[in-house]
Design a protein around this motif. Sequence first.
Motif, short mmCIF file in Angstrom:
data_model
loop_
_atom_site.label_atom_id
_atom_site.label_comp_id
_atom_site.label_asym_id
_atom_site.label_seq_id
_atom_site.Cartn_x
_atom_site.Cartn_y
_atom_site.Cartn_z
N ARG A 73 -44.21 -5.46 -7.73
CA ARG A 73 -45.22 -5.69 -8.77
C ARG A 73 -46.10 -6.90 -8.42
O ARG A 73 -45.83 -7.64 -7.50
CB ARG A 73 -44.53 -5.93 -10.12
CG ARG A 73 -43.81 -4.72 -10.67
CD ARG A 73 -42.93 -5.06 -11.85
NE ARG A 73 -41.79 -5.88 -11.45
CZ ARG A 73 -40.95 -6.47 -12.29
NH1 ARG A 73 -41.14 -6.35 -13.58
NH2 ARG A 73 -39.93 -7.17 -11.84
N LEU A 121 -40.79 1.02 -19.32
CA LEU A 121 -41.03 1.80 -18.11
C LEU A 121 -39.74 2.06 -17.34
O LEU A 121 -39.58 3.12 -16.72
CB LEU A 121 -42.04 1.09 -17.23
CG LEU A 121 -43.47 1.06 -17.79
CD1 LEU A 121 -44.35 0.11 -16.99
CD2 LEU A 121 -44.08 2.45 -17.80
N TYR A 125 -37.95 5.02 -18.91
CA TYR A 125 -38.62 6.26 -18.51
C TYR A 125 -38.26 6.63 -17.08
O TYR A 125 -37.85 7.77 -16.78
CB TYR A 125 -40.14 6.09 -18.65
CG TYR A 125 -40.94 7.09 -17.87
CD1 TYR A 125 -41.13 8.38 -18.36
CD2 TYR A 125 -41.50 6.76 -16.63
CE1 TYR A 125 -41.86 9.32 -17.62
CE2 TYR A 125 -42.23 7.68 -15.90
CZ TYR A 125 -42.41 8.96 -16.40
OH TYR A 125 -43.12 9.87 -15.67
N ARG A 126 -38.39 5.66 -16.18
CA ARG A 126 -38.16 5.93 -14.76
C ARG A 126 -36.70 6.33 -14.50
O ARG A 126 -36.41 7.18 -13.64
CB ARG A 126 -38.52 4.69 -13.93
CG ARG A 126 -38.47 4.91 -12.43
CD ARG A 126 -39.59 5.81 -11.97
NE ARG A 126 -39.50 6.10 -10.54
CZ ARG A 126 -40.48 6.64 -9.83
NH1 ARG A 126 -41.61 6.96 -10.41
NH2 ARG A 126 -40.31 6.89 -8.55
N GLU A 139 -35.68 9.72 -12.53
CA GLU A 139 -34.90 9.70 -11.28
C GLU A 139 -33.55 10.37 -11.46
O GLU A 139 -33.02 10.99 -10.53
CB GLU A 139 -34.76 8.26 -10.78
CG GLU A 139 -36.10 7.65 -10.40
CD GLU A 139 -35.99 6.57 -9.34
OE1 GLU A 139 -34.98 6.54 -8.59
OE2 GLU A 139 -36.92 5.75 -9.25
N TRP A 193 -35.80 -1.74 -11.59
CA TRP A 193 -36.29 -0.44 -12.02
C TRP A 193 -37.78 -0.45 -12.38
O TRP A 193 -38.50 0.49 -12.04
CB TRP A 193 -35.44 0.09 -13.18
CG TRP A 193 -34.15 0.65 -12.70
CD1 TRP A 193 -32.96 0.00 -12.55
CD2 TRP A 193 -33.91 1.99 -12.26
NE1 TRP A 193 -32.00 0.85 -12.06
CE2 TRP A 193 -32.56 2.08 -11.87
CE3 TRP A 193 -34.72 3.13 -12.16
CZ2 TRP A 193 -31.99 3.25 -11.40
CZ3 TRP A 193 -34.15 4.31 -11.70
CH2 TRP A 193 -32.80 4.37 -11.32
N ARG A 200 -40.02 0.25 -9.52
CA ARG A 200 -40.05 1.60 -8.99
C ARG A 200 -41.20 2.41 -9.60
O ARG A 200 -41.40 3.57 -9.25
CB ARG A 200 -38.70 2.29 -9.22
CG ARG A 200 -37.55 1.56 -8.52
CD ARG A 200 -36.22 2.28 -8.71
NE ARG A 200 -36.13 3.50 -7.91
CZ ARG A 200 -35.88 3.54 -6.61
NH1 ARG A 200 -35.69 2.42 -5.93
NH2 ARG A 200 -35.81 4.68 -5.97
N ILE A 201 -41.91 1.78 -10.53
CA ILE A 201 -43.13 2.37 -11.09
C ILE A 201 -44.15 1.24 -11.15
O ILE A 201 -44.67 0.84 -12.19
CB ILE A 201 -42.81 3.02 -12.46
CG1 ILE A 201 -44.03 3.73 -13.01
CG2 ILE A 201 -42.22 2.05 -13.44
CD1 ILE A 201 -43.73 4.62 -14.22
N ASN A 223 -47.25 0.33 -10.26
CA ASN A 223 -48.63 0.26 -10.72
C ASN A 223 -48.68 0.08 -12.24
O ASN A 223 -49.35 -0.82 -12.74
CB ASN A 223 -49.39 1.51 -10.29
CG ASN A 223 -50.88 1.42 -10.59
OD1 ASN A 223 -51.30 1.63 -11.72
ND2 ASN A 223 -51.67 1.11 -9.58
N ALA A 224 -47.98 0.94 -12.95
CA ALA A 224 -47.97 0.85 -14.41
C ALA A 224 -47.27 -0.42 -14.89
O ALA A 224 -47.72 -1.08 -15.83
CB ALA A 224 -47.29 2.07 -15.00
#
Length: 382
Positions: free
Chosen positions: A15, A144, A147-148, A152, A325, A328-329, A331-332
């Motif tokens: 990030r 997030l 969600y991730r 996964e 975690w 692992r996403i 950009n958001a």
Amino acid sequence: MRLAVLKERRAGETRVAATPETAKKLAALGCSVAIEAGAGAAAGYPDQLYADAGAEIAPDAEAALFGAGIVLKVRAPLGTGEGEIDELSLIHRGALLIGTLEAIANPERARAIASVGVDACSMELLPRTTRAQSMDVLSSQANLAGYRAVVEGAAAFDRAFPMLMTAAGTIPAANAFIMGAGVAGLQAIATARRLGARVSATDVRPAAKEEIKSLGASYVGYEDEESRAAQTSGGYAKAMSPEFLAKQAEVVAAHIAKQDIVVCTALVQGRRAPILVTEAMVASMKPGSIIVDIASDAGGNCALTRPGEVTVTANGVTILGHTNWPGRIANAASALYARNLLTFLTTFWDKEAQAPKLPEDDDLVRGVTITRNGAVVHPGLA
């Protein structure tokens, strides 16, 4: 006021603390924004986007920090002997450092920051109040992560989440059990429900039962007088007694044996994550079942979690022990984190001085400030 955003150098961190969107808004406050080259690359924000937003692209950390009065980070800057460069020594005395500095779990880090005369705000310590919601980095990142984790988990699961009726027969819906119904857990419940699973969940906090049911999941758990007082005034879960955990484990053990997906999200601020899934519970699960451990950064909620690794047990249960975690996403996660920091700075921005003013008697400032004027000031680090 020069504001520097550094590249993250701690292992596995993808990030960035400012996006082109927030860099433009920081410049509108009156800041001269300097972005270290490559700072946003891992999160999908190339240098050119920052340049287009009016930021200076500095070739390295030293150039970015030169004359900077504000430094934005995701993780704590590297200190002496921690990595390729000593970032902390490059920050000017009297500068304001803002990030998730994990100081409560690493008190020596706070002392090191104080020793170089840097004023630091550790944003994961922000009180959970209505006023603080738009600055709450834990909530934005946990959302997030929840969600991730389910996405996964679904990818690792070798059967389907929803019930599928075909000419060749029916595939039953997966059973998903979410352990912990904080921000991450509630998002995990919602995501698993959207994917078509039969969802159940547990949490020690009394308010969580109704929240779980409101999302269409069933509640599983043991309740007594201790569980009715299992939440701090700041909205965090308290550490529970061994006696309570043993009784809770009895209820959970019978339930876990029937589950296809278990998502673990339980954290206690500043402490090791509690063990909620024992070796015996893992042994009772069906081959092909998945355990997703969001708490792996703090040691994990599953006794067999290996932080940073994917493990397959002898009875065929896969344990996803990934760390970071939200990263692992990336950009958001960066977009939300950067907005959290922007809101914090904007809230305490003095337009005339074109600099932040952090009143010591403000509850939010008092909650996040760990060092000031060369001293460690946070009560949790006394």
